[in-house]
Design an enzyme around this catalytic site. Structure first.
Site, PDB file in Angstrom:
ATOM      1  N   PHE A 109       0.669  -1.210   0.016  1.00  0.00           N
ATOM      2  CA  PHE A 109      -0.029   0.032  -0.082  1.00  0.00           C
ATOM      3  C   PHE A 109       0.773   1.292  -0.046  1.00  0.00           C
ATOM      4  CE2 PHE A 109      -2.612  -3.225   2.208  1.00  0.00           C
ATOM      5  CZ  PHE A 109      -3.729  -3.044   1.634  1.00  0.00           C
ATOM      6  N   ALA A 110       2.078   1.060   0.414  1.00  0.00           N
ATOM      7  CA  ALA A 110       2.799   2.325   0.530  1.00  0.00           C
ATOM      8  C   ALA A 110       2.916   3.197  -0.567  1.00  0.00           C
ATOM      9  CB  ALA A 110       4.296   2.060   1.300  1.00  0.00           C
TER      10      ALA A 110
ATOM     11  N   SER B 293      -4.512   1.817  -9.188  1.00  0.00           N
ATOM     12  CA  SER B 293      -5.531   2.898  -9.065  1.00  0.00           C
ATOM     13  C   SER B 293      -6.360   2.843 -10.387  1.00  0.00           C
ATOM     14  CB  SER B 293      -4.949   3.980  -8.728  1.00  0.00           C
ATOM     15  OG  SER B 293      -5.722   5.249  -8.822  1.00  0.00           O
TER      16      SER B 293
ATOM     17  N   TYR C 258       0.610  10.737 -10.745  1.00  0.00           N
ATOM     18  CA  TYR C 258       0.114   9.571  -9.884  1.00  0.00           C
ATOM     19  C   TYR C 258      -0.267   8.493 -10.440  1.00  0.00           C
ATOM     20  CZ  TYR C 258      -3.068   6.863  -6.562  1.00  0.00           C
ATOM     21  OH  TYR C 258      -3.539   6.175  -6.038  1.00  0.00           O
TER      22      TYR C 258
ATOM     23  N   LYS D 125       1.484   4.548 -10.936  1.00  0.00           N
ATOM     24  CA  LYS D 125       0.700   3.196 -10.792  1.00  0.00           C
ATOM     25  C   LYS D 125       0.821   2.279 -11.827  1.00  0.00           C
ATOM     26  CE  LYS D 125      -0.276   4.206  -6.500  1.00  0.00           C
ATOM     27  NZ  LYS D 125      -0.051   3.008  -5.317  1.00  0.00           N
TER      28      LYS D 125
ATOM     29  N   PHE E 278     -11.049   2.300  -7.218  1.00  0.00           N
ATOM     30  CA  PHE E 278     -11.660   3.716  -7.630  1.00  0.00           C
ATOM     31  C   PHE E 278     -11.756   4.509  -6.528  1.00  0.00           C
ATOM     32  CE2 PHE E 278     -12.916   3.075 -12.007  1.00  0.00           C
ATOM     33  CZ  PHE E 278     -12.444   1.819 -12.235  1.00  0.00           C
TER      34      PHE E 278
ATOM     35  N   HIS F 222      -9.745  14.613   0.047  1.00  0.00           N
ATOM     36  CA  HIS F 222     -10.478  13.474  -0.557  1.00  0.00           C
ATOM     37  C   HIS F 222     -12.127  14.214  -0.232  1.00  0.00           C
ATOM     38  CE1 HIS F 222      -7.332  10.708  -0.630  1.00  0.00           C
ATOM     39  NE2 HIS F 222      -7.557  10.931  -1.904  1.00  0.00           N
ATOM     40  N   LEU F 223     -12.901  13.872  -1.235  1.00  0.00           N
ATOM     41  CA  LEU F 223     -14.081  14.610  -1.153  1.00  0.00           C
ATOM     42  C   LEU F 223     -15.079  14.194   0.011  1.00  0.00           C
ATOM     43  CD1 LEU F 223     -16.462  16.144  -2.681  1.00  0.00           C
ATOM     44  CD2 LEU F 223     -17.198  13.995  -3.714  1.00  0.00           C
TER      45      LEU F 223
HETATM   46  N1  UDP Z   1     -13.550  17.171  -4.938  1.00  0.00           N
HETATM   47  C1  UDP Z   1     -14.093  18.377  -4.840  1.00  0.00           C
HETATM   48  N2  UDP Z   1     -13.895  18.935  -3.907  1.00  0.00           N
HETATM   49  C2  UDP Z   1     -12.959  18.452  -2.882  1.00  0.00           C
HETATM   50  C3  UDP Z   1     -12.415  17.154  -2.990  1.00  0.00           C
HETATM   51  C4  UDP Z   1     -12.599  16.413  -4.223  1.00  0.00           C
HETATM   52  O1  UDP Z   1     -14.953  18.975  -5.735  1.00  0.00           O
HETATM   53  O2  UDP Z   1     -12.783  19.068  -1.705  1.00  0.00           O
HETATM   54  C5  UDP Z   1     -13.951  16.469  -6.170  1.00  0.00           C
HETATM   55  C6  UDP Z   1     -12.730  16.010  -7.116  1.00  0.00           C
HETATM   56  O3  UDP Z   1     -12.385  16.911  -8.025  1.00  0.00           O
HETATM   57  C7  UDP Z   1     -13.007  14.803  -7.784  1.00  0.00           C
HETATM   58  C8  UDP Z   1     -14.019  14.110  -6.835  1.00  0.00           C
HETATM   59  O4  UDP Z   1     -14.463  15.136  -5.737  1.00  0.00           O
HETATM   60  O5  UDP Z   1     -13.800  15.268  -8.904  1.00  0.00           O
HETATM   61  C9  UDP Z   1     -13.244  12.851  -5.948  1.00  0.00           C
HETATM   62  O6  UDP Z   1     -12.111  13.578  -5.301  1.00  0.00           O
HETATM   63  P1  UDP Z   1     -11.197  12.965  -4.339  1.00  0.00           P
HETATM   64  O7  UDP Z   1      -9.838  13.641  -4.304  1.00  0.00           O
HETATM   65  O8  UDP Z   1     -11.926  12.243  -3.267  1.00  0.00           O
HETATM   66  O9  UDP Z   1     -10.752  11.508  -5.336  1.00  0.00           O
HETATM   67  P2  UDP Z   1      -9.877  11.309  -6.651  1.00  0.00           P
HETATM   68  O10 UDP Z   1     -11.025  10.946  -7.588  1.00  0.00           O
HETATM   69  O11 UDP Z   1      -9.141  12.357  -7.012  1.00  0.00           O
HETATM   70  O12 UDP Z   1      -8.999   9.958  -6.336  1.00  0.00           O
END
Ligand code: UDP
Length: 319
Positions: A72-73, A116, A140, A144, A168, A190-191
């Site tokens: 995972f690292a 990923s 990134y 991967k 995902f 993260h969202l």
């Molecule tokens: N996102 C957003 N606002 C945030 C964080 C993420 O609008 O504060 C959006 C981001 O642009 C992407 C989706 O949410 O379209 C998921 O982003 P995340 O960083 O969680 O995961 P990723 O898909 O980049 O691995």
């Protein structure tokens, strides 16, 4: 007893794997440099080796007595990778190469790798199957994809049995006897955690509202971290003969950023303040997994839905 080396075992996903492996009766060595992980997230039943993937002899010491590796690292932020690609190539590609070299020296041949969906880039097809070629849109994802290629090459050359699990969007948390294991990224990008932390003073920013999607915001496929690790354990148990497979891990459904915000409001019973912002560099518009292969090869299907992901992440944040 089977002992597994978990690299990145102090991080969000790795520490969840450590706990689930221990609960299943595996013994665990953890290898982590604590650059982004947390010492207190490592279960005290595991043996901890503090070390860096750039130092092969430190990895070799941690591999002694192990039957295999869950790797995972690595650095895992799309935005940061656009700013600092060299750091991503050094850690993710160079670090993984050292790990495989160390495995060869010690004679460990089984490896489950955290790949990923970012490897796919922005494919035309949706949902994305594993035969879609890798065309990453950010460093990134490139790192991967490189490691996936390396595993494939070394399956032939060195007889490794390996599987790349293409995650995902991982969300949710795991309740352990010592409390919740959850995302504690600094800063949090993260969202779902950002939705949960949103306030009137610090509203969530929606990165882009002009994407070619039904509501203009990005669509992602979210998977509960506990389901994700279940798949890793099945994958490890499935590995046997030399070879390399790529398997997607997701739910098979997509949610837009706006849908996540309104779903979270409903689950939590509160409004989520937000504001619209510019697109974030490196983001693809839509990523949804085809998950038939995970079912066919591993006998795996996700068991936890988006509501459980949001609820668990919320409980963990407020523990
Ligand atoms: N996102 C957003 N606002 C945030 C964080 C993420 O609008 O504060 C959006 C981001 O642009 C992407 C989706 O949410 O379209 C998921 O982003 P995340 O960083 O969680 O995961 P990723 O898909 O980049 O691995």
């Amino acid at each position: 007893m089977t002992r597994i080396l978990v690299t990145g075992g102090a991080g969000y996903i790795g520490s969840t794997a450590v706990y689930q492996l221990l609960e299943r009766g595996y013994e665990v060595n953890v290898f982590d440099d604590l650059s982004t992980g947390h010492r207190e997230s490592i279960d005290n039943r595991a043996q901890f080796f503090e070390g860096n993937l750039l130092n092969q002899s430190e990895i070799e010491a941690a591999l002694v007595g192990c039957a295999g590796v869950m790797h995972f690292a690595g650095k895992s932020l799309v935005g940061e990778s656009v700013q600092k690609p060299e750091m991503y190539f050094e850690n993710n590609v160079g670090g993984s190469q050292n790990l495989l070299d160390a495995m060869k020296v010690v004679g460990v041949k089984r490896i489950v790798f955290s790949s990923s969906a970012a490897t796919y880039g922005s494919p035309e097809v949706s949902p994305i199957t594993e035969i879609v070629p890798a065309h990453p849109t950010n460093p990134y994802g490139e790192t991967k994809a490189k490691v996936d290629e390396m595993l494939s090459a070394r399956a032939l050359g060195d007889g490794f049995a390996s599987i790349s699990l293409r995650y995902f969007n991982v969300a949710g948390a795991l309740k352990t006897s010592a409390g919740w294991l959850a995302e504690k990224h600094q800063p949090e990008t993260h969202l779902i955690p950002n939705v949960l932390k949103s306030s009137a003073q610090n509203p969530l920013k929606i990165f882009g509202t002009d994407w070619p999607t039904p509501d203009g915001t990005c669509v992602r496929d979210y998977i509960h971290v506990v389901d994700l690790i279940e798949a890793h354990i099945l994958a490890f148990e499935w590995l046997n003969d030399p070879g390399h497979e790529i398997v997607n891990l997701g739910s098979g459904s997509g949610y837009s950023v706006r849908e996540i915000i309104s779903f979270a409001s409903k689950v939590l019973g509160v409004e989520v303040p937000f504001e619209e912002d510019e697109r974030r560099a490196g983001d693809p518009a839509t990523l949804i997994a085809a998950i038939e292969k995970a079912g066919r090869v591993l006998g795996w299907k996700p068991q936890r839905d988006l509501e459980e992901m949001i609820r668990d992440a919320h409980l963990a944040l407020n523990q």
